[in-house]
Design a protein around this motif. Structure first.
Motif, PDB file in Angstrom:
ATOM      1  N   MET A  53      47.342  83.755  88.606  1.00  0.00           N
ATOM      2  CA  MET A  53      46.358  83.845  89.694  1.00  0.00           C
ATOM      3  C   MET A  53      45.016  83.341  89.178  1.00  0.00           C
ATOM      4  N   ALA A  79      43.017  81.489  91.071  1.00  0.00           N
ATOM      5  CA  ALA A  79      42.120  81.298  92.222  1.00  0.00           C
ATOM      6  C   ALA A  79      41.018  82.351  92.236  1.00  0.00           C
ATOM      7  N   VAL A  94      39.631  84.498  94.573  1.00  0.00           N
ATOM      8  CA  VAL A  94      39.956  85.005  95.911  1.00  0.00           C
ATOM      9  C   VAL A  94      38.789  85.869  96.396  1.00  0.00           C
ATOM     10  N   ALA A  95      38.385  85.650  97.648  1.00  0.00           N
ATOM     11  CA  ALA A  95      37.288  86.459  98.206  1.00  0.00           C
ATOM     12  C   ALA A  95      37.709  87.921  98.237  1.00  0.00           C
ATOM     13  N   ASP A  96      36.777  88.802  97.895  1.00  0.00           N
ATOM     14  CA  ASP A  96      37.073  90.239  97.962  1.00  0.00           C
ATOM     15  C   ASP A  96      36.833  90.791  99.360  1.00  0.00           C
ATOM     16  N   THR A 112      39.595  92.139 101.612  1.00  0.00           N
ATOM     17  CA  THR A 112      40.814  91.331 101.718  1.00  0.00           C
ATOM     18  C   THR A 112      41.901  92.041 100.896  1.00  0.00           C
ATOM     19  N   VAL A 113      43.111  91.539 100.997  1.00  0.00           N
ATOM     20  CA  VAL A 113      44.189  92.104 100.182  1.00  0.00           C
ATOM     21  C   VAL A 113      43.984  91.654  98.735  1.00  0.00           C
ATOM     22  N   ASP A 114      44.177  92.531  97.779  1.00  0.00           N
ATOM     23  CA  ASP A 114      44.132  92.112  96.370  1.00  0.00           C
ATOM     24  C   ASP A 114      45.525  91.568  96.017  1.00  0.00           C
ATOM     25  N   ILE A 115      45.623  90.235  95.980  1.00  0.00           N
ATOM     26  CA  ILE A 115      46.935  89.586  95.808  1.00  0.00           C
ATOM     27  C   ILE A 115      47.523  89.944  94.441  1.00  0.00           C
ATOM     28  N   LEU A 116      46.695  89.822  93.405  1.00  0.00           N
ATOM     29  CA  LEU A 116      47.182  90.075  92.037  1.00  0.00           C
ATOM     30  C   LEU A 116      47.672  91.517  91.894  1.00  0.00           C
ATOM     31  N   GLY A 175      46.418  87.124  85.243  1.00  0.00           N
ATOM     32  CA  GLY A 175      45.240  87.148  86.108  1.00  0.00           C
ATOM     33  C   GLY A 175      44.071  86.486  85.413  1.00  0.00           C
ATOM     34  N   PHE A 176      43.059  86.152  86.176  1.00  0.00           N
ATOM     35  CA  PHE A 176      41.819  85.614  85.624  1.00  0.00           C
ATOM     36  C   PHE A 176      40.698  86.593  85.974  1.00  0.00           C
ATOM     37  N   ALA A 177      39.641  86.578  85.212  1.00  0.00           N
ATOM     38  CA  ALA A 177      38.477  87.391  85.564  1.00  0.00           C
ATOM     39  C   ALA A 177      37.222  86.630  85.216  1.00  0.00           C
ATOM     40  N   ALA A 178      36.408  86.410  86.233  1.00  0.00           N
ATOM     41  CA  ALA A 178      35.112  85.769  86.002  1.00  0.00           C
ATOM     42  C   ALA A 178      34.096  86.895  85.913  1.00  0.00           C
ATOM     43  N   LYS A 234      40.481  95.598  84.282  1.00  0.00           N
ATOM     44  CA  LYS A 234      41.123  94.812  85.348  1.00  0.00           C
ATOM     45  C   LYS A 234      42.598  94.558  85.033  1.00  0.00           C
ATOM     46  N   LYS A 294      45.337  96.059  87.634  1.00  0.00           N
ATOM     47  CA  LYS A 294      46.102  95.133  88.478  1.00  0.00           C
ATOM     48  C   LYS A 294      47.552  94.948  88.009  1.00  0.00           C
TER      49      LYS A 294
END
Ligand code: CTP
Length: 407
Positions: A268, A270, A272-274, A299-303, A318-321, A333, A337
């Protein structure tokens, strides 16, 4: 691994056709099942008997002589690769335009297998703008070109256009089948930032360029995986990568949910908007209506959803910025997740993260591992992330203690 591969060896009518005999020989010696397809014109240059004697099957030439009424589709469907050696300007042009004038050109457009083209022609022809253009098109489509050399040509001429050495052609086939660490694996990558509409012309978005996600997809394919890329950006992708374009977090969620259990690796990447605006307006919001109040909903947390339903064979990344407390935020995280790996980057550092071609990350593993990757091109980061994921995959067909390997 060449052993057992089915390769259609297409021989078109150039003087260099005699060199295809050595290519055929080398492939057969390496355990390849070689099916020779000669064009009518090639018969003027080399004898079909030679190929029939050396290859794994008798020479095929015509769409009509075979007992099978559709030999080209059978050949195209069952080939692991097609090698055209030598490839004349005519065959190259047929492949570019999709013209199926004979068995070889029909087979070339009836296949999803990788194609290797080994051009051979006089310098004037090789340098003609039409041929240059055709070669560029083939390169863009992902066709492997074994570039011609400079040297003696037919008729005593010297120049560019001479067929590459048979060993170089053989090595190109070998490279095609080199085992990558993700060969036989299904990999799903998400890329880009989602856009959450406020009205038909405005959206809430983020600064993600999608470059890291696209680099991951390209690298996964280069490592042998069957890749699906769910992306919000229009960057080009190599042929062979299945691309699904989405816009919102909800669209990305539904694309990822489909068959999520069938993937060996999901990354993941992307952004993704929270949050998304509650009830986006169906008409453009007008200025004279006053300053609007935008109410957001999560939004749904896809991860996190994938982490809950993850099959045991799957490696979830997963990624984390982050802009602060990188290590503690990333580790929290990772566990929250349910991911196996979390790739964290400090997007406030120079040359890192959004829109740059470079990145610097730390990969945290659920097993407690920590691997730092100093600032490097996003392709290098992609490779390291995928290698870390590949290391955590269970062997494809583990041999049980009570099971003996087949003789
Ligand atoms: N992610 C996701 N679905 C979301 C939000 C994020 O799948 N709705 C995924 C991202 O693709 C990424 C990981 O979760 O792989 C972490 O994203 P990030 O934005 O850093 O974390 P958040 O959970 O949004 O936490 P925060 O924004 O508070 O840091």
């Amino acid at each position: 691994m060449l052993q057992g591969r089915r390769v259609v060896l297409g021989i078109s009518g150039g003087i260099a056709a005699y060199k295809a005999i050595e290519v055929c020989r080398r492939l057969v010696d390496a355990g390849v099942h070689v099916i020779p397809v000669l064009t009518e014109q090639a018969h003027h240059m080399v004898g079909p008997t030679t190929f029939t004697a050396l290859a794994s099957e008798p020479v095929k030439t015509s769409l009509w002589h075979d007992r099978d009424p559709i030999p080209h589709t059978k050949l195209g469907q069952t080939a692991d690769a097609i090698v055209v050696c030598p490839a004349t300007a005519r065959v190259i042009s047929d492949l570019v335009t999709g013209r199926s004038g004979d068995l070889l050109s029909a087979t070339l457009i009836a296949t999803a297998a990788p194609v290797i083209v080994c051009p051979a022609m006089h310098t004037e022809m090789w340098e003609h703008p039409a041929v240059r253009h055709n070669i560029e098109v083939l390169v863009e489509r992902g066709v492997v070109i074994v570039w011609p050399e400079e040297g003696r040509l037919a008729g005593g001429d010297i120049g560019k256009g001479r067929l590459a050495d048979p060993l170089v052609v053989f090595e190109a086939v070998e490279e095609l089948f080199q085992d990558g660490p993700l060969r036989g694996r299904r990999v799903l990558i998400t890329a880009g930032g989602t856009r959450e509409p406020l009205d038909p012309v405005r959206f809430l978005g983020n600064r993600s360029s999608g470059k890291q996600g696209h680099a991951l997809a390209e690298q996964a394919a280069a490592m042998g995986a069957e890749v699906t890329l769910v992306t919000t950006v229009e960057l080009p992708v190599s042929p062979g990568i299945r691309r699904i374009e989405v816009g919102t977090a909800a669209e990305m969620h539904s694309a990822v949910q489909t068959d999520s259990g069938s993937y060996d690796v999901i990354v993941m990447a992307a952004a993704v908007a929270d949050f998304r605006p509650v009830g986006a307006s169906t008409q453009k919001i007008k200025k004279d209506g006053g300053v609007p109040t935008v109410v957001l909903e999560p939004t749904v947390d896809i991860l996190a959803g994938l982490g809950q339903t993850k099959p045991s064979h799957q490696v979830l990344v997963g990624f984390a910025a982050e802009t602060e407390n990188l290590a503690s935020n990333a580790q929290e995280k990772l566990h929250r997740k349910g991911a196996d790996l979390l790739v964290a980057n400090d997007v406030s550092a120079p040359g890192v993260g959004f829109a740059h071609d470079t990145n610097a990350v730390t990969i945290y593993g659920a097993d407690g591992s920590v691997a730092e990757i100093a600032r490097s091109p996003k392709t290098t980061i992609a490779r390291k992330v995928l290698e870390a994921a590949a290391d955590r995959l269970a062997p494809k067909h583990p041999i049980q203690d009570n099971e003996s390997p087949e003789p």
